[in-house]
Design a protein around this motif. Structure first.
Motif, PDB file in Angstrom:
ATOM      1  N   UNK A 138       0.822  -1.273   0.080  1.00  0.00           N
ATOM      2  CA  UNK A 138      -0.071   0.117  -0.053  1.00  0.00           C
ATOM      3  C   UNK A 138       0.835   1.222   0.061  1.00  0.00           C
ATOM      4  N   UNK A 139       0.547   2.278  -0.861  1.00  0.00           N
ATOM      5  CA  UNK A 139       1.446   3.444  -0.857  1.00  0.00           C
ATOM      6  C   UNK A 139       0.656   4.407  -1.658  1.00  0.00           C
ATOM      7  N   UNK A 140       1.465   5.462  -1.687  1.00  0.00           N
ATOM      8  CA  UNK A 140       1.316   6.658  -2.611  1.00  0.00           C
ATOM      9  C   UNK A 140       2.254   6.854  -3.619  1.00  0.00           C
ATOM     10  N   UNK A 141       2.090   8.246  -4.210  1.00  0.00           N
ATOM     11  CA  UNK A 141       2.960   8.858  -5.270  1.00  0.00           C
ATOM     12  C   UNK A 141       4.480   8.605  -4.770  1.00  0.00           C
ATOM     13  N   UNK A 142       4.838   8.931  -3.647  1.00  0.00           N
ATOM     14  CA  UNK A 142       6.279   9.197  -3.246  1.00  0.00           C
ATOM     15  C   UNK A 142       6.697   7.891  -2.439  1.00  0.00           C
ATOM     16  N   UNK A 143       6.105   7.111  -1.776  1.00  0.00           N
ATOM     17  CA  UNK A 143       6.550   6.082  -1.114  1.00  0.00           C
ATOM     18  C   UNK A 143       5.208   5.091  -0.476  1.00  0.00           C
ATOM     19  N   UNK A 144       5.562   4.132  -0.198  1.00  0.00           N
ATOM     20  CA  UNK A 144       4.872   2.983   0.596  1.00  0.00           C
ATOM     21  C   UNK A 144       4.122   3.891   1.697  1.00  0.00           C
ATOM     22  N   UNK A 145       2.866   3.467   2.268  1.00  0.00           N
ATOM     23  CA  UNK A 145       2.229   3.895   3.284  1.00  0.00           C
ATOM     24  C   UNK A 145       3.149   3.599   4.737  1.00  0.00           C
ATOM     25  N   UNK A 146       3.017   4.553   5.600  1.00  0.00           N
ATOM     26  CA  UNK A 146       4.045   4.355   6.904  1.00  0.00           C
ATOM     27  C   UNK A 146       3.564   2.823   7.704  1.00  0.00           C
ATOM     28  N   UNK A 147       2.383   2.624   7.539  1.00  0.00           N
ATOM     29  CA  UNK A 147       1.984   1.383   8.219  1.00  0.00           C
ATOM     30  C   UNK A 147       2.379  -0.093   7.441  1.00  0.00           C
ATOM     31  N   UNK A 148       2.847   0.091   6.294  1.00  0.00           N
ATOM     32  CA  UNK A 148       3.185  -0.785   5.327  1.00  0.00           C
ATOM     33  C   UNK A 148       4.631  -1.474   6.047  1.00  0.00           C
ATOM     34  N   UNK A 149       4.782  -2.949   6.046  1.00  0.00           N
ATOM     35  CA  UNK A 149       5.926  -3.494   6.519  1.00  0.00           C
ATOM     36  C   UNK A 149       6.996  -3.551   5.685  1.00  0.00           C
ATOM     37  N   UNK A 150       6.880  -3.014   4.279  1.00  0.00           N
ATOM     38  CA  UNK A 150       7.870  -3.216   3.415  1.00  0.00           C
ATOM     39  C   UNK A 150       8.320  -1.688   3.117  1.00  0.00           C
ATOM     40  N   UNK A 151       9.604  -1.607   3.479  1.00  0.00           N
ATOM     41  CA  UNK A 151      10.305  -0.194   3.240  1.00  0.00           C
ATOM     42  C   UNK A 151      11.026  -0.346   2.070  1.00  0.00           C
ATOM     43  N   UNK A 152      11.066   0.760   1.247  1.00  0.00           N
ATOM     44  CA  UNK A 152      11.366   0.767  -0.172  1.00  0.00           C
ATOM     45  C   UNK A 152      12.452   1.887  -0.467  1.00  0.00           C
ATOM     46  N   UNK A 153      13.512   1.949  -1.036  1.00  0.00           N
ATOM     47  CA  UNK A 153      14.113   3.172  -1.402  1.00  0.00           C
ATOM     48  C   UNK A 153      13.603   4.074  -2.427  1.00  0.00           C
ATOM     49  N   UNK A 154      13.720   5.312  -2.389  1.00  0.00           N
ATOM     50  CA  UNK A 154      12.692   6.005  -3.435  1.00  0.00           C
ATOM     51  C   UNK A 154      13.163   5.530  -4.779  1.00  0.00           C
ATOM     52  N   UNK A 155      14.357   5.208  -5.317  1.00  0.00           N
ATOM     53  CA  UNK A 155      14.747   4.786  -6.660  1.00  0.00           C
ATOM     54  C   UNK A 155      14.122   3.556  -7.014  1.00  0.00           C
ATOM     55  N   UNK A 156      13.665   2.710  -5.956  1.00  0.00           N
ATOM     56  CA  UNK A 156      12.997   1.371  -6.445  1.00  0.00           C
ATOM     57  C   UNK A 156      11.328   1.643  -6.400  1.00  0.00           C
ATOM     58  N   UNK A 157      10.849   2.534  -5.792  1.00  0.00           N
ATOM     59  CA  UNK A 157       9.642   2.630  -5.543  1.00  0.00           C
ATOM     60  C   UNK A 157       8.719   3.093  -7.013  1.00  0.00           C
ATOM     61  N   UNK A 158       7.671   2.286  -7.310  1.00  0.00           N
ATOM     62  CA  UNK A 158       6.992   2.596  -8.720  1.00  0.00           C
ATOM     63  C   UNK A 158       5.425   2.616  -8.433  1.00  0.00           C
ATOM     64  N   UNK A 159       4.916   3.845  -8.565  1.00  0.00           N
ATOM     65  CA  UNK A 159       3.473   3.993  -8.158  1.00  0.00           C
ATOM     66  C   UNK A 159       2.712   4.244  -9.503  1.00  0.00           C
ATOM     67  N   UNK A 160       3.208   4.984 -10.361  1.00  0.00           N
ATOM     68  CA  UNK A 160       2.412   4.993 -11.411  1.00  0.00           C
ATOM     69  C   UNK A 160       2.824   4.188 -12.715  1.00  0.00           C
ATOM     70  N   UNK A 161       4.044   3.836 -12.863  1.00  0.00           N
ATOM     71  CA  UNK A 161       4.310   3.084 -13.773  1.00  0.00           C
ATOM     72  C   UNK A 161       5.083   1.998 -13.417  1.00  0.00           C
ATOM     73  N   UNK A 162       5.536   1.024 -14.168  1.00  0.00           N
ATOM     74  CA  UNK A 162       6.276  -0.275 -13.775  1.00  0.00           C
ATOM     75  C   UNK A 162       7.774   0.036 -14.376  1.00  0.00           C
ATOM     76  N   UNK A 163       8.890  -0.668 -13.422  1.00  0.00           N
ATOM     77  CA  UNK A 163       9.891  -0.755 -14.279  1.00  0.00           C
ATOM     78  C   UNK A 163      10.130  -1.227 -15.665  1.00  0.00           C
ATOM     79  N   UNK A 164      11.093  -0.737 -16.060  1.00  0.00           N
ATOM     80  CA  UNK A 164      11.455  -1.171 -17.671  1.00  0.00           C
ATOM     81  C   UNK A 164      11.570  -2.555 -17.904  1.00  0.00           C
ATOM     82  N   UNK A 165      12.381  -3.340 -17.031  1.00  0.00           N
ATOM     83  CA  UNK A 165      12.665  -4.826 -17.001  1.00  0.00           C
ATOM     84  C   UNK A 165      11.481  -5.539 -16.334  1.00  0.00           C
ATOM     85  N   UNK A 166      10.896  -6.254 -17.114  1.00  0.00           N
ATOM     86  CA  UNK A 166       9.776  -7.123 -16.585  1.00  0.00           C
ATOM     87  C   UNK A 166       9.898  -8.490 -17.187  1.00  0.00           C
ATOM     88  N   UNK A 167      11.028  -9.229 -16.558  1.00  0.00           N
ATOM     89  CA  UNK A 167      11.141 -10.738 -17.111  1.00  0.00           C
ATOM     90  C   UNK A 167      10.739 -11.488 -15.852  1.00  0.00           C
TER      91      UNK A 167
END
Length: 795
Positions: A477-506
């Motif tokens: 669960x999250x928003x445009x900038x980062x996961x929600x605070x109650x989410x158990x998953x922490x994610x660095x900014x450069x790895x967080x994708x809320x609007x689109x997916x990463x280019x590599x999808x294998x």
């Protein structure tokens, strides 16, 4: 500054709070706090009516039980203006039956009292998301657009807050809601943005009752928006737009300038090329802004429009009253004209507005200020008909009690339940996308999604890319900038994708080249994103899933890549793993080797194949001893004119029908052709080594690679014994089938001794029968002759 109503965050509850901001000290103080939301008088299921008029000429608001409702009413998406010492609140949407207000609430700053005044003139439709401007010179309020029911409108209404009189002006170029309107120089109303993320700037000339809509230079490509704010600066003749909503909240600002009027050299050029912001000044003989009150070259000002009431209009000079829109316009006065009674006039437009909800939307009807009859029709609220209330809104407080009903939907992002009928006006109920998605079933948690695409299919979820960048990651669960605070998953900014997916999808089965191209799919996967199992494997390859080899009992087959169920290409085999002979089609045998259709010598068999999955079939016969077998194959129907392959094999009955040798090789038959061969019972001398077992034999029988195995107990090169001894079968394989196709197989004996025996037996039997017949006939004649002679002697 007074602030009234709106929506409380984060509970998304409409309020009637009234606050005052003291500008010198920038401190807030409450005038009205929101009552308990569980108040029985004005809770969400309470209906209300506008009944009667009190001593102060105000409408009395009551519930269905005739209890007086305490003012002010909760409202959102309304507008408000300060007129002298009275704040007027125009329209808006209430959570009382989710109704659109078609009336005005007033707050008197001196007495501190709220009221709903009696209104006159035409009857306005209840709405929300409209805009309004107050013209201090004329004392009139101009209300444009808004949302009525489930659609935007383009009408322009005029309200006189002194006489409480409603009238109508020329409708705008396009329907809009959640836009802004600002008054420039007391003459031009500038309407910008609104529904469908519009970037249109519509201009209304108050004095001329005319609209203009043109293209303007320098407009940003992402200028379209709704829910923004805008203000005009008369000193610079500019319009400033800030913020708004374009799928996401905006924080940008841009400025619109009316331009330099002095660029037009003459009056004709000003009239031809000048904008609506310019006019011609006779005093200076130049083009100047309308703020300087020049001659307007684009329209003629109608002074009668400033007269808002019928009485004022009929006493004016060269003015006439039009009852259709309750408007005063320039024209020849009618000396016999009379004004209607000072009450809200019901018009044909009102009937049409209500009538469009008769398709079944009770809440849309009620929200538009109409009434719902027991017959399921939406009619004007002024009509005297028997009405009924809409069903109570969904009060469910959790998904399990909300979802699954036929009239309620669950919004997980708000943790709220709302009627399914509101999906017809989603933009009204959630104008800024507060409800990120709704469902008639309880939502799947974000961490159940294993691919970025599935994750983004849930509007409240975002994707955290795995550092290895192979398409794996976690959904949270999250928003445009980062996961929600109650989410158990922490994610660095450069790895967080809320609007689109990463280019590599294998999907974790390959690395990428050129950032997005899967180099080589591993782990029995295939596809551009390695997202499906290879042929012969099944499972879910997405999100690093495992593909398992299909088990089809070594038969030619394709398998379902999701379930692993085999689609057997052998006509005689069936079952999810090709492990059962198709007994419903009279196929027998051992599915661990092959299944076959048993045929008898001396018959003609016709077969029709229509299943597109069927590619081959087996047929078996055990000829009698000491015969020459005549075999014939004929294609009767082959629409595609494709080759069909026919092969003949020998098998040993006593050993479980092991097929051990190919005695014909592949024979192709095309069109409607045929193939025939006579098979002698004496194979004669042959080479000791024959081709190995053909491909359809079961693996555990493939160690038999020599024709001598068919004749156990004989010397290796002794092939002179009879081919048919009652223990050797002829196996026919027909392959490369395409449907629909029909073919015929004929098996017959052509042994000469058999034919001689047949004819000898026939002649002997025929002669015997003939002799017996003659003897019988002779005896019958003797008996009849003797009887005749006895009768003659007696006479």
């Amino acid at each position: 500054m007074h602030v009234f109503g709106g929506v409380l965050i984060p509970e998304e509850r409409i309020t009637n709070e009234h606050w005052v901001l003291h500008l010198p000290t920038l401190t807030w103080s409450p005038l009205t706090l929101s009552p308990d939301p569980n108040d029985d008088v004005i809770d969400n299921s309470t209906s209300y009516n506008l009944t009667g008029v009190d001593d102060d000429n105000s409408v009395v608001v009551t519930t269905a039980n005739h209890n007086t409702v305490k003012l002010p009413l909760r409202v959102r998406s309304h507008t408000a203006h300060m007129v002298s010492t009275v704040m007027i609140v125009l329209f808006g949407m209430s959570d009382l039956q989710h109704k659109f207000f078609s009336f005005v609430q007033e707050y008197d700053l001196e007495s501190g009292e709220w009221s709903v005044p009696v209104q006159n003139g035409m009857k306005p439709g209840g709405r929300m998301g409209h805009s309004s401007v107050y013209d201090e010179d004329s004392g009139l309020v101009y209300v444009y657009g808004g949302q009525i029911g489930d659609r935007a409108v383009d009408d322009l209404l005029v309200y006189d807050p002194v006489t409480r009189y409603w009238s109508k002006r020329e409708s705008g170029p396009s329907a809009s809601y959640l836009h802004t309107a600002n008054l420039l120089w007391g003459q031009l109303m500038l309407v910008f943005g609104g529904s469908c993320f519009s970037s249109n700037l519509m201009i209304y000339n108050i004095g001329c009752d005319e609209w203009y809509e043109t293209d303007y230079l320098g407009l940003p490509g992402d200028a379209g928006r709704l829910g923004h704010v805008a203000f005009v600066d008369p000193s610079t003749s500019s319009l400033t737009v800030f913020g708004g909503f374009l799928g996401l909240p905006l924080a940008d600002m841009f400025l619109f300038n009316t331009g330099d009027c002095s660029a037009h050299a003459g009056e004709e050029e000003c009239a031809a090329n000048g904008t609506v912001f310019c006019g011609w000044s006779q005093a200076t003989n130049s083009s100047v802004p309308l703020a300087d009150n020049p001659t307007n070259l684009h329209c003629s000002v109608d002074e009668c429009l400033k007269l808002s009431s019928c009485d004022e209009c009929l006493t004016g000079t060269n003015c006439t009253w039009t009852s259709d829109d309750s408007t005063c316009r320039t024209g020849s006065p009618d000396l016999n004209a009379t004004c209607p009674s000072p009450s809200l006039d019901s018009t044909v437009e009102e009937a049409e507005r209500c009538g469009r909800f008769s398709s079944g939307s009770c809440w849309g009807c009620m929200a538009s200020g109409c009434q719902w009859t027991i017959g399921g029709e939406c009619v004007d609220s002024s009509l005297n008909v028997t009405t009924t209330e809409c069903s109570v809104p969904c009060p469910k407080t959790n998904c399990s009690s909300c979802a699954g009903t036929d009239r309620c939907l669950w919004c997980p992002s708000l943790n709220s339940c709302f009627p399914s009928s509101h999906t017809q006006s989603y933009a009204v109920t959630f104008p800024f996308g507060q409800c990120l998605g709704y469902s008639s079933s309880c939502p799947v948690p974000c961490d159940n999604h294993v691919t970025c695409t599935d994750c983004h299919g849930d509007p409240e979820c975002g994707w955290c890319r795995d550092p290895a960048d192979t398409g794996l990651g976690t959904c949270s669960p999250g928003g445009f900038l980062s996961p929600l605070s109650f989410s158990s998953n922490s994610c660095p900014d450069k790895h967080w994708f809320f609007e689109q997916c990463p280019a590599c999808q294998c999907n974790g089965h390959s690395t990428c080249v050129n950032e997005s191209v899967c180099e080589e799919c591993q782990n029995n996967t295939q596809g551009a994103n390695c997202d499906e199992c290879s042929d012969g494997y099944f499972g879910n390859a997405k999100g690093g899933g495992v593909c398992t080899e299909c088990f089809c009992n070594d038969y030619p087959a394709s398998c379902d890549k999701t379930t692993g169920e085999c689609m057997c290409h052998d006509v005689g085999v069936t079952g999810p793993s090709c492990s059962v002979c198709a007994s419903n089609n009279s196929y027998i045998g051992d599915p661990d080797n092959f299944c076959y259709y048993e045929m008898s010598v001396g018959f003609v068999y016709t077969f029709e194949v229509s299943d597109p999955r069927e590619r081959e079939s087996f047929y078996l016969t055990v000829p009698p001893d000491d015969v020459t077998l005549s075999f014939k194959f004929k294609l009767r129907s082959n629409p595609d004119d494709r080759d069909v392959v026919v092969e003949l094999f020998l098998g040993k009955v006593s050993e479980g029908l092991w097929v051990l040798a190919n005695i014909s090789g592949p024979i192709t038959v095309s069109g409607t052709g045929e193939f025939s061969r006579e098979l002698d019972d004496r194979p004669g001398s042959r080479n000791s080594t024959f081709p190995p077992l053909f491909s359809f034999a079961h693996p555990r029988f493939r160690n038999f690679s020599n024709f001598t195995d068919l004749f156990a107990g004989r010397r290796e090169r002794d092939y002179t014994r009879k081919m048919w001894d009652g223990n050797v079968a002829l196996v026919i394989r027909v392959s490369n089938l395409t449907n629909p196709i029909t073919f015929r197989i004929t098996l017959d004996q052509t042994n000469l001794w058999f034919l001689l025996y047949f004819f000898a037996t026939f002649i002997i039997c025929f002669t015997g029968l003939l002799t017996a017949f003659m003897i019988g006939w002779y005896l019958k004649r003797k008996i009849e002759l003797r009887r005749y002679m006895r009768v003659s002697v007696h006479h």
